[in-house]
Design a protein around this motif. Structure first.
Motif, PDB file in Angstrom:
ATOM      1  N   GLY A 144      42.047  42.121  39.614  1.00 39.97           N
ATOM      2  CA  GLY A 144      42.971  43.196  39.236  1.00 39.97           C
ATOM      3  C   GLY A 144      44.395  42.665  39.115  1.00 39.97           C
ATOM      4  O   GLY A 144      44.743  41.645  39.717  1.00 39.97           O
ATOM      5  N   THR A 193      45.595  49.758  48.617  1.00 40.27           N
ATOM      6  CA  THR A 193      46.357  49.884  47.360  1.00 40.27           C
ATOM      7  C   THR A 193      45.619  50.670  46.285  1.00 40.27           C
ATOM      8  O   THR A 193      46.232  51.198  45.359  1.00 40.27           O
ATOM      9  CB  THR A 193      46.647  48.482  46.789  1.00 40.27           C
ATOM     10  N   GLY A 194      44.286  50.708  46.396  1.00 43.60           N
ATOM     11  CA  GLY A 194      43.499  51.366  45.342  1.00 43.60           C
ATOM     12  C   GLY A 194      43.416  50.491  44.102  1.00 43.60           C
ATOM     13  O   GLY A 194      44.038  49.425  44.035  1.00 43.60           O
ATOM     14  N   ILE A 195      42.655  50.930  43.126  1.00 41.34           N
ATOM     15  CA  ILE A 195      42.433  50.118  41.920  1.00 41.34           C
ATOM     16  C   ILE A 195      42.869  50.912  40.696  1.00 41.34           C
ATOM     17  O   ILE A 195      42.550  52.097  40.556  1.00 41.34           O
ATOM     18  CB  ILE A 195      40.935  49.731  41.803  1.00 41.34           C
ATOM     19  N   GLY A 251      42.025  34.397  46.090  1.00 45.19           N
ATOM     20  CA  GLY A 251      40.675  34.862  45.708  1.00 45.19           C
ATOM     21  C   GLY A 251      40.273  34.267  44.376  1.00 45.19           C
ATOM     22  O   GLY A 251      41.102  33.695  43.665  1.00 45.19           O
ATOM     23  N   SER A 252      38.996  34.405  44.066  1.00 45.92           N
ATOM     24  CA  SER A 252      38.487  33.801  42.836  1.00 45.92           C
ATOM     25  C   SER A 252      37.988  34.848  41.835  1.00 45.92           C
ATOM     26  O   SER A 252      37.657  34.525  40.707  1.00 45.92           O
ATOM     27  CB  SER A 252      37.325  32.881  43.189  1.00 45.92           C
ATOM     28  N   LYS A 290      42.047  42.773  52.758  1.00 50.58           N
ATOM     29  CA  LYS A 290      42.999  42.073  51.885  1.00 50.58           C
ATOM     30  C   LYS A 290      43.910  43.053  51.157  1.00 50.58           C
ATOM     31  O   LYS A 290      45.083  42.778  50.917  1.00 50.58           O
ATOM     32  CB  LYS A 290      42.203  41.271  50.851  1.00 50.58           C
ATOM     33  N   SER A 340      40.343  53.008  48.437  1.00 44.84           N
ATOM     34  CA  SER A 340      39.086  52.860  47.693  1.00 44.84           C
ATOM     35  C   SER A 340      37.896  53.006  48.618  1.00 44.84           C
ATOM     36  O   SER A 340      37.993  52.768  49.823  1.00 44.84           O
ATOM     37  CB  SER A 340      38.988  51.470  47.059  1.00 44.84           C
ATOM     38  N   GLY A 366      33.889  37.588  44.376  1.00 43.88           N
ATOM     39  CA  GLY A 366      33.334  38.293  45.534  1.00 43.88           C
ATOM     40  C   GLY A 366      32.467  39.486  45.144  1.00 43.88           C
ATOM     41  O   GLY A 366      31.313  39.593  45.557  1.00 43.88           O
ATOM     42  N   LEU A 367      33.024  40.391  44.321  1.00 43.86           N
ATOM     43  CA  LEU A 367      32.285  41.609  43.969  1.00 43.86           C
ATOM     44  C   LEU A 367      31.097  41.305  43.048  1.00 43.86           C
ATOM     45  O   LEU A 367      30.072  41.974  43.107  1.00 43.86           O
ATOM     46  CB  LEU A 367      33.213  42.629  43.317  1.00 43.86           C
ATOM     47  N   ALA A 368      31.250  40.266  42.201  1.00 46.97           N
ATOM     48  CA  ALA A 368      30.125  39.877  41.327  1.00 46.97           C
ATOM     49  C   ALA A 368      28.951  39.445  42.191  1.00 46.97           C
ATOM     50  O   ALA A 368      27.793  39.799  41.924  1.00 46.97           O
ATOM     51  CB  ALA A 368      30.549  38.759  40.397  1.00 46.97           C
ATOM     52  N   PHE A 374      33.978  51.544  48.531  1.00 40.66           N
ATOM     53  CA  PHE A 374      32.903  50.765  47.915  1.00 40.66           C
ATOM     54  C   PHE A 374      31.608  51.132  48.638  1.00 40.66           C
ATOM     55  O   PHE A 374      31.555  51.090  49.857  1.00 40.66           O
ATOM     56  CB  PHE A 374      33.156  49.260  48.058  1.00 40.66           C
TER      57      PHE A 374
HETATM   58  P1  ADP Z   1      38.874  38.685  44.558  1.00 41.73           P
HETATM   59  O1  ADP Z   1      38.937  39.520  45.781  1.00 41.73           O
HETATM   60  O2  ADP Z   1      38.614  37.264  44.818  1.00 41.73           O
HETATM   61  O3  ADP Z   1      39.989  38.906  43.615  1.00 41.73           O
HETATM   62  P2  ADP Z   1      36.618  40.324  44.019  1.00 41.73           P
HETATM   63  O4  ADP Z   1      35.531  40.148  43.057  1.00 41.73           O
HETATM   64  O5  ADP Z   1      36.256  40.458  45.440  1.00 41.73           O
HETATM   65  O6  ADP Z   1      37.581  39.135  43.755  1.00 41.73           O
HETATM   66  O7  ADP Z   1      37.418  41.594  43.570  1.00 41.73           O
HETATM   67  C1  ADP Z   1      37.776  41.778  42.229  1.00 41.73           C
HETATM   68  C2  ADP Z   1      38.990  42.656  42.102  1.00 41.73           C
HETATM   69  O8  ADP Z   1      38.686  43.963  42.541  1.00 41.73           O
HETATM   70  C3  ADP Z   1      40.127  42.225  42.977  1.00 41.73           C
HETATM   71  O9  ADP Z   1      40.897  41.267  42.296  1.00 41.73           O
HETATM   72  C4  ADP Z   1      40.872  43.515  43.188  1.00 41.73           C
HETATM   73  O10 ADP Z   1      41.735  43.771  42.089  1.00 41.73           O
HETATM   74  C5  ADP Z   1      39.803  44.566  43.168  1.00 41.73           C
HETATM   75  N1  ADP Z   1      39.412  44.985  44.529  1.00 41.73           N
HETATM   76  C6  ADP Z   1      38.312  44.633  45.211  1.00 41.73           C
HETATM   77  N2  ADP Z   1      38.239  45.255  46.389  1.00 41.73           N
HETATM   78  C7  ADP Z   1      39.350  46.059  46.497  1.00 41.73           C
HETATM   79  C8  ADP Z   1      39.831  46.975  47.456  1.00 41.73           C
HETATM   80  N3  ADP Z   1      39.208  47.198  48.599  1.00 41.73           N
HETATM   81  N4  ADP Z   1      40.995  47.599  47.175  1.00 41.73           N
HETATM   82  C9  ADP Z   1      41.642  47.387  46.026  1.00 41.73           C
HETATM   83  N5  ADP Z   1      41.210  46.538  45.063  1.00 41.73           N
HETATM   84  C10 ADP Z   1      40.085  45.896  45.285  1.00 41.73           C
END
Ligand code: ADP
Length: 460
Positions: A413, A396-398, A421-422, A368, A450, A425-427, A452
């Motif tokens: 972000g 894009t990085g964070i 997205g909601s 994404k 990034s 996902g990461l939670a 992970f």
């Molecule tokens: P969502 O993808 O639904 O926004 P996530 O919990 O999966 O929710 O991710 C939270 C936030 O973390 C995202 O909104 C994004 O800003 C950042 N993020 C997650 N994965 C990436 C990634 N691979 N590259 C850049 N930003 C990321």
């Protein structure tokens, strides 16, 4: 009343004091009795020897006045001295008018034959106190018989018993008082903790038990209690935050659904408009259901209510399958999806389908947030007994300010507002990994990409 610690301690102290003083009394009483008896016997022995010597050197005629005189000077009521023939006939004696019926029993007589002094304590009919008797057979078979009332000793013991009675009551009372004081001191601090605990209601969860100087145990109790309050407070705050987020995030799709319907109905809609409206409403409903399901999943996994299966899972195989699954999407987007997976089996004990979701979420996020021509590398290795899986993208990085929050529920972000997205996902990733006794890490530099990583204890 008896259920309180204070009452129990009071009772304990009182009983303990009573028992200790009783033991001390019994010991002192025995010592006193022994000493009195010893003193009495020594006195009787001295007198017997004195009379024997007198008889040996001066004969019976000299003994008669001495016995009478001794009796009178000691008090004829309290003592008697008599000198008997072997057939127990009185040869000489002090005034025996108060000592009628006194005789030497056969058993004593038998013992006298063996020599030495025989002592006996005898109750004489008509006398209130017992009498200590000493018998001695002199060289020619005659017998010296002396008796002395134990009235003085008995009254001494009576006085002692009275004193003890008073001392016992004092000890009992002071024991109870001490118990009460000690328990009051200890319990005040406990009551303070209780007071704080009972005063905590919905409004003042921020209240804490003040730490006093009542000793380590109470201090530890207060610290433990405050620690618990701290955790409850942060839980309540988290709950409030999550509720706010849920309300906020649910409102958006519902508002969208309302907007779609209102726009459609605002003009004279045709069948085509209705069809379009239905499709959009359906999409939003799916998204809403998906969000609710993910939220429930996170909550259940976090609380331990979700029953995770504990089967043997090969994460190398799982990572490979996930890559294959996403290969087509990556190719379509013009992104290179590369596997760097260990050849050995990377076994963990866990829940296969949930671990698949972790991998899918991380790869989906990478796709994404990576623009073509980009690259995503899935790496799976064993390191220090853990299995480490990382998903690295050139996306894009964070932003630095987003980094500490991305694992929070509903956090999205700044740059991701436009992507679907909601923010859950990461939670979900983190709660599943932690339920497997593992953890997650993220490294990112804005504009470059990034990584992970999650790691779970491996099994060999
Ligand atoms: P969502 O993808 O639904 O926004 P996530 O919990 O999966 O929710 O991710 C939270 C936030 O973390 C995202 O909104 C994004 O800003 C950042 N993020 C997650 N994965 C990436 C990634 N691979 N590259 C850049 N930003 C990321």
């Amino acid at each position: 009343m008896l259920k309180t610690v204070a009452a129990r301690l009071t009772l304990w102290f009182a009983v303990l004091f009573a028992l200790i003083s009783l033991a001390v009394f019994v010991l002192a009483y025995l010592t006193l009795s022994l000493n009195l008896n010893k003193r009495m016997d020594e006195g009787l022995e001295d007198e017997t020897s004195e009379f024997e010597d007198l008889y040996r050197s001066n004969g019976i005629e000299m003994l008669k006045p001495v016995l009478q005189h001794e009796g009178e000077s000691e008090g004829v009521e309290s003592v008697f001295y008599s000198f008997l023939s072997p057939s127990l006939e009185i040869l000489a004696s002090s005034d025996m008018s108060s000592w009628t019926g006194i005789s030497v029993d056969p058993d004593t007589l038998k013992r006298l034959q063996r020599g030495g002094i025989v002592y006996r304590t005898v109750s004489v009919p008509g006398r209130e106190y017992p009498v200590r008797m000493a018998y001695k057979m002199v060289f020619d078979g005659n017998i010296i018989h002396i008796g002395s009332t134990l009235e003085n000793d008995a009254s001494l013991k009576n006085i002692y018993r009275e004193i003890f009675g008073i001392a016992f009551m004092v000890m009992l009372f002071s024991g109870a008082l001490m118990g009460w004081l000690v328990s009051r001191k200890a319990m005040t601090a406990v009551e303070r903790v209780t007071r704080t605990a009972s005063s905590i209601d919905k409004g003042n969860i921020t209240q804490r038990v003040p730490l006093g100087r009542e000793g380590k145990e109470i201090h530890d109790l207060a610290v433990a209690f405050n620690g618990m309050l701290e955790r409850i407070q942060s839980l309540v705050e988290e709950l409030n935050e999550v509720t706010d987020n849920i309300a906020h995030d649910m409102r958006s799709p519902i508002t969208r659904i309302r907007g779609i319907v209102e726009t459609t109905l605002s003009h004279d809609p045709g069948i085509h408009d209705y069809r379009e409206m239905a499709t959009m409403v359906l999409e939003e409903s799916y998204r809403l259901t998906e969000m609710i399901n993910t939220m429930l999943d996170i909550a259940q996994t976090d609380s331990g209510a979700a029953r995770l299966s504990a089967e043997e899972v090969d994460l190398a195989e799982l990572a490979h399958d996930a890559c294959e699954l996403f290969q087509a999407v990556a190719e379509n987007k013009g992104i290179d999806l590369v596997e760097d997976i260990s050849r050995e089996r990377l076994l963990v004990k866990g829940d296969r389908s949930r671990l698949q979701r972790v991998l899918a979420n991380l790869i989906d996020n990478a796709l994404k947030h990576t623009n073509p021509p980009g690259k995503i590398v899935i790496k799976a290795i064993r390191a220090d007994g853990s299995i480490r899986i990382s998903v690295t993208d050139t996306g894009t990085g964070i932003e630095e300010h987003d980094l500490p929050h991305i694992f929070e529920r509903f956090y999205r972000g700044d740059k991701s507002r436009s992507t679907p997205g909601s923010g859950l996902g990461l939670a979900l990733v983190q709660s599943i990994v932690r339920a497997h006794k593992g953890d997650t890490e993220v490294l990112s530099s804005p504009g470059k990409g990034s990584t992970f990583t999650f790691f779970i204890p491996g099994i060999s």
